[in-house]
Each structure stands twice: as C-alpha cells, then as structure tokens.
Design a protein around this motif. Structure first.
Motif, short mmCIF file in Angstrom:
data_model
loop_
_atom_site.label_atom_id
_atom_site.label_comp_id
_atom_site.label_asym_id
_atom_site.label_seq_id
_atom_site.Cartn_x
_atom_site.Cartn_y
_atom_site.Cartn_z
N HIS A 270 -0.84 -8.95 -4.62
CA HIS A 270 -0.79 -8.69 -3.18
C HIS A 270 -0.28 -9.88 -2.36
N ASP A 307 0.76 -4.57 -0.74
CA ASP A 307 1.18 -4.40 -2.13
C ASP A 307 2.53 -5.11 -2.35
N THR A 314 -2.17 -1.96 2.01
CA THR A 314 -3.07 -1.12 1.22
C THR A 314 -4.53 -1.22 1.69
N ARG A 315 -4.90 -2.37 2.22
CA ARG A 315 -6.28 -2.57 2.69
C ARG A 315 -6.26 -3.47 3.92
N GLN A 316 -7.29 -3.37 4.74
CA GLN A 316 -7.42 -4.28 5.88
C GLN A 316 -8.87 -4.75 5.99
N TYR A 317 -9.05 -5.98 6.42
CA TYR A 317 -10.39 -6.54 6.62
C TYR A 317 -10.42 -7.22 7.98
N GLU A 337 -11.31 -7.78 -6.38
CA GLU A 337 -11.99 -8.67 -5.42
C GLU A 337 -11.11 -9.90 -5.20
N LYS A 378 -13.92 -5.18 -2.73
CA LYS A 378 -13.20 -3.89 -2.78
C LYS A 378 -13.88 -2.87 -1.85
N SER A 379 -15.21 -3.03 -1.66
CA SER A 379 -15.96 -2.10 -0.81
C SER A 379 -15.63 -2.26 0.67
N GLY A 380 -14.92 -3.32 1.02
CA GLY A 380 -14.62 -3.57 2.43
C GLY A 380 -15.46 -4.69 3.02
#
Ligand SMILES: [Fe+2]
Length: 506
Positions: A270, A307, A314-317, A337, A378-380
């Motif tokens: 990533h 990605d 693909t994900r945001q935090y 993670e 991975k859970s956010g």
C-alpha cells in the motif's frame, strides 16, 4: 525600538515617500521596502544570535576542498554523500520571507581512501540562471512578492529544486514538491533538465510540470514511488522504474485543501497518504502562500490507504488533529495491520518559524515534534505510542523502506534551541533509545543510515559548529549512536543549513 515594530513601520514610512506615484508602482516599491527590511532585520538579529549564520545567504559555489579528518574513516566506507537545501536567499538587497523559497544548492562529499573532499554548487535551474544573469530576483516566490516580477506561467518557472536529492539511474534528481524533479549530472553537478515524466510514453504531455514531492520512496527492487499534491485536493500517484521511467500513474481525489502535503509512506502492498490538519485561509493577512496555511485544530488527520496495484483508496483512518512534515517508515503484517512512525507537531507553528528564520525573529522559540508510533488495525481501530520528544528528519536503512525495520534514526533538540543538537536511534520493538548530544554549540542536520557493500552499518550526517563557523561531516557506528562520532571531518568554513540527502555507496 523593537525590530518587529520597525518591520511593521517600514511600509508606512515608504508609503509617505512615494504617495504621488501610480498605485501599481506604489505597491511594487512597498514590496521591495518590506523585503529590504527583512534583510536588514536579519543582519541585525545575526549580531545577537550568531547561530543564524546557518540561514545567511550564500554568494558563490564552494570549490572542491579537502576536509581535515579527526578519527579514522572505516575502510569499507567509500562513496558519495549528496545533500540539498535552500542557499540563495538574498539578491540585490532583497531577502526571501520564507526559508523554503531559497534556490537549491547541492553539497557533495566524496569519501575515498580514508579522505573526504567537499564541493558545493548552486543548481542552475531556469529560474536560478535567469536571476543570476539579471543580478536580482526576477520572479515572485510562494511567499515573497517581487516588485515588477515576471509572470509565473508554470510552477516549474519558479522551481528551486531545493529540498532533497536522490540517485536515479546514473544521474541525481534534485527535488522540490510543487513541480518536476530536476536532473543533475552526479559528477559535475551540472543542471541537465526538468524531468518530463510523460515524454515518450502514453502520457505524453499530460504529466508535464505536475507536482512531484521531495520524498519519493525507493523500495527494495529499486522501483520509485511518489505523489504530488495539487491545490485542488487531487493527488497524483507515481510508480516509476528504477531508471526513472514511468510504470504507472494514477490520480485520487483526497478532498484535502490544506495546501501542503510534504511526505508519505509505502508498505509492500500500500501507499499511505496522511493528511495533516491544515486549511488554506485565502483571506489571511498578507498574500503569502505559507502564511495562508493555518492549523485546523478541530480537523482530524486522515490516513488514506491506497492499493499499489490499482492506485485506489481501500481503507481510511482518522488520527487526532496534528501536523507532520516527515515520516520514517511503514510496514504491514500478513493480517494487514499497518505500523508507521511520524514526527508529529501539535500545530503548524513550525512552518511560520521558517519565516522567522528569515527575519531573525523569535529564534529561541522552536516548535518541536514527537516521534509517534502508530498502528492501524484491520478492524479500523488506531493505537498510538510516543517514542521520543523533540524529533525531526526520521530515516531508516534504504533496504528496509516499506518493510519491517528495527531502528529509526532521527535528530532532536530542546524547545529553547533553534535547531536540533542531538542524534538518536530508536529500536521500534524495545523502544530503547541510543542518544548522542553534540552540544548546544552545534546545529545538527539530517543523519542518514548507510549499509556499505561490505556489510558495515553507519550513520552519516553534517553539523554546523556555530562558535568556529565550520561545518563537519560525521560518521557514527549505527549500532552505537550513544558512543558518538567515530569520524569528524571538518571544512574550514560553514555551509548553509539544508534539508535532505542521499549516500551512494562505492
Ligand atoms: Fe522534507
């Protein structure tokens, strides 16, 4: 009268003298008067704060010079250490109002046969060459308005190539962040061209002049990753072959309107874009780009996980509000993670401090960052831990970029010191710190971890010794920073404080 008051008064005094002139001429002259007062203010401040010599203008190139070596240079340590930073800060009595505006100068240390030589050369960008010939600043910078300045038709017209330097193929790329990379001959330090990444590819002219950050990440296979932020919030993502040719380019809409994004991270899978809590205030006092950037204290920092294959988010935090210039490294485990570190500031005052350096104002009041270690689950969920205080310029060994690394190297300083005065290594797992303080007489610049071909691990950096007005190149054993430098090689004069660099072994 305080210098600060003098500065404020200068335009008013000037206005009285030139009131009968047309408005545009008045504005132009006011602008010049303001910048002349910056120059005078700096000269006055330098008498009280001799450490400001690190931020004075450099007039000429530094001819090749042999350094005086204290200690023994390890036999396996041979190669070229290049550094970059702003050095042409004044012309014709006009001093820039922000350190980031200065034209780039390359410092080249050659280490061979136990000896060290140095040479420093201004990068002859199109901007530098025109202004050198004119004997004055021809273009307005992001912060400083130059009276009767020539129109800036593209960001590359004012590209100063002043922030970082990396090897690409047989050449060097000197990097800015709002325009193209600048190709340099690694032997002669001659300017070659502004790199047009799309030329001869399917992208053709579509990439010409696009922003290309000063912090590309080179992964273990030699591929180069980078990004460029457009003020609209669009972010260009670059994937290049080791020779600098384009492999893939993408674009995402980050919706980020902070106006500045300096660094980023990669893992094996990533790209991480971490968007600090900034906003552009278009109605800010003055008309400078940097002074228009404000801290948005209620705006969380966003982490975009992208990605590397299809260049999509693909994900945001979200992280608590803060500001970051630099990140050290990131990696992820098989479960996805992600861990990374950052030198995190409580606000964006450090950006304004780079303006204070130009006037010599508030030089004892430094903004400091903390090394923060972040885990993105991975859970956010997000967890953070503080690694150290007063830190900047984090680096890891080049072969570990994007992969799990053991040690983070960085410089540090106290808040009552204008620049860093210590160097450190932090063990990511044990959190043990190995610390060496050069002492308050030194301004310590970025230190770069090096692996030699024979397997030696070293840490190399430069430091300005203020009382003797000399710069030294230092070498540490990377596994024992606390022991102090094993080599100090001295120039008989000082170099301007710079930002980033690279070591090429061999
Ligand atoms: Fe940087």
């Amino acid at each position: 009268m305080e210098r600060r008051q003098l500065l404020k008064m200068a335009p008013a005094v000037g206005a009285g003298l030139i009131a009968a002139k047309p408005a545009f001429a008045v504005m132009a002259e006011l602008s010049n008067i303001r910048q002349q007062s910056v120059s005078e203010s700096f000269a006055q401040a330098k008498r009280l704060h001799p450490e400001l010599i690190g931020f004075e203008n450099v007039n000429d190139d530094f001819e090749r010079k042999k350094l005086k070596v204290e200690g023994q240079i390890p036999k396996d340590l041979q190669g070229h250490y290049y550094r970059n930073g702003p050095a042409k800060l004044e012309r014709n009595g006009i001093r820039y109002q922000h350190l980031f505006e200065g034209d780039g100068m390359l410092q080249h240390f050659c280490i061979a046969g136990g000896k060290v030589t140095h040479r420093g050369r201004f990068i002859h960008t199109p901007k530098f060459s025109q202004e050198e010939q004119a004997g004055r600043f021809v273009y307005s910078g992001p912060e400083t308005k130059i009276a009767n300045g020539k129109a800036v038709v593209s960001s590359n017209a004012i590209n100063t190539a002043n922030t970082n330097v990396i090897p690409v193929g047989n050449d060097l790329w000197a990097l800015w962040e709002a325009g193209s990379a600048t190709r340099i001959n690694a032997q002669t330090l001659d300017y070659l061209e502004q790199v047009d990444l799309g030329k001869g590819t399917r992208y053709d002219a579509k990439l010409t002049g696009l922003p290309f950050s000063a912090h590309p990440k080179v992964e273990a296979n030699g591929d180069i990753w980078n990004f460029g932020l457009h003020p609209s919030g669009s972010v260009v993502l670059y994937h290049l072959y080791p020779d600098g040719k384009v492999k893939n380019v993408g674009m995402i809409d980050s919706r980020y309107k902070g106006g500045m994004l300096h660094d980023f991270l990669i893992t094996q899978k990533h790209i991480l874009l971490i968007l600090p809590s900034l906003k552009r205030n278009l109605f800010a006092k003055g008309d400078g780009y940097f002074s228009g950037i404000e801290f948005a204290r209620h705006q969380t920092m966003k982490v975009l996980v992208i990605d590397k294959h299809d260049l999509t988010i693909t994900r945001q935090y979200e992280l608590p509000p803060g500001f970051v210039f630099h990140f050290g490294n990131a990696w992820e485990d098989k479960q996805g993670e992600i861990q990374f570190d950052m030198s995190l500031y409580a606000n964006v005052d450090v950006l304004y401090q780079m303006s204070n350096l130009m006037t010599g104002d508030s030089v004892r009041d430094a903004a400091r960052a903390e090394t923060v270690l972040v885990t993105l689950k991975k859970s956010g969920e997000v967890s953070t831990a503080i690694g150290d205080h007063g830190t900047e310029f984090p680096r890891v060994f080049a072969n570990e970029i994007g992969q799990k690394s053991e040690q983070l190297f960085y410089v540090s300083g106290n808040s009552d010191s204008l620049w860093s005065h210590s160097v450190n290594s932090l063990h990511y797992q044990t959190r043990e710190i190995s610390h060496y303080d050069y002492g308050r007489d030194y301004f310590v610049e970025e230190h770069v971890p090096i692996k030699t071909k024979a397997g030696g691990d070293y840490l190399m950096g430069t430091a300005l010794h203020v009382p003797s007005k000399r710069t030294c190149l230092t070498v540490f054993n990377a596994d024992n920073v606390a022991h102090g430098p094993v080599v100090k090689a001295w120039l008989p004069y000082h170099l301007p404080i710079g930002f980033h660099g690279s070591f090429i072994s061999g």
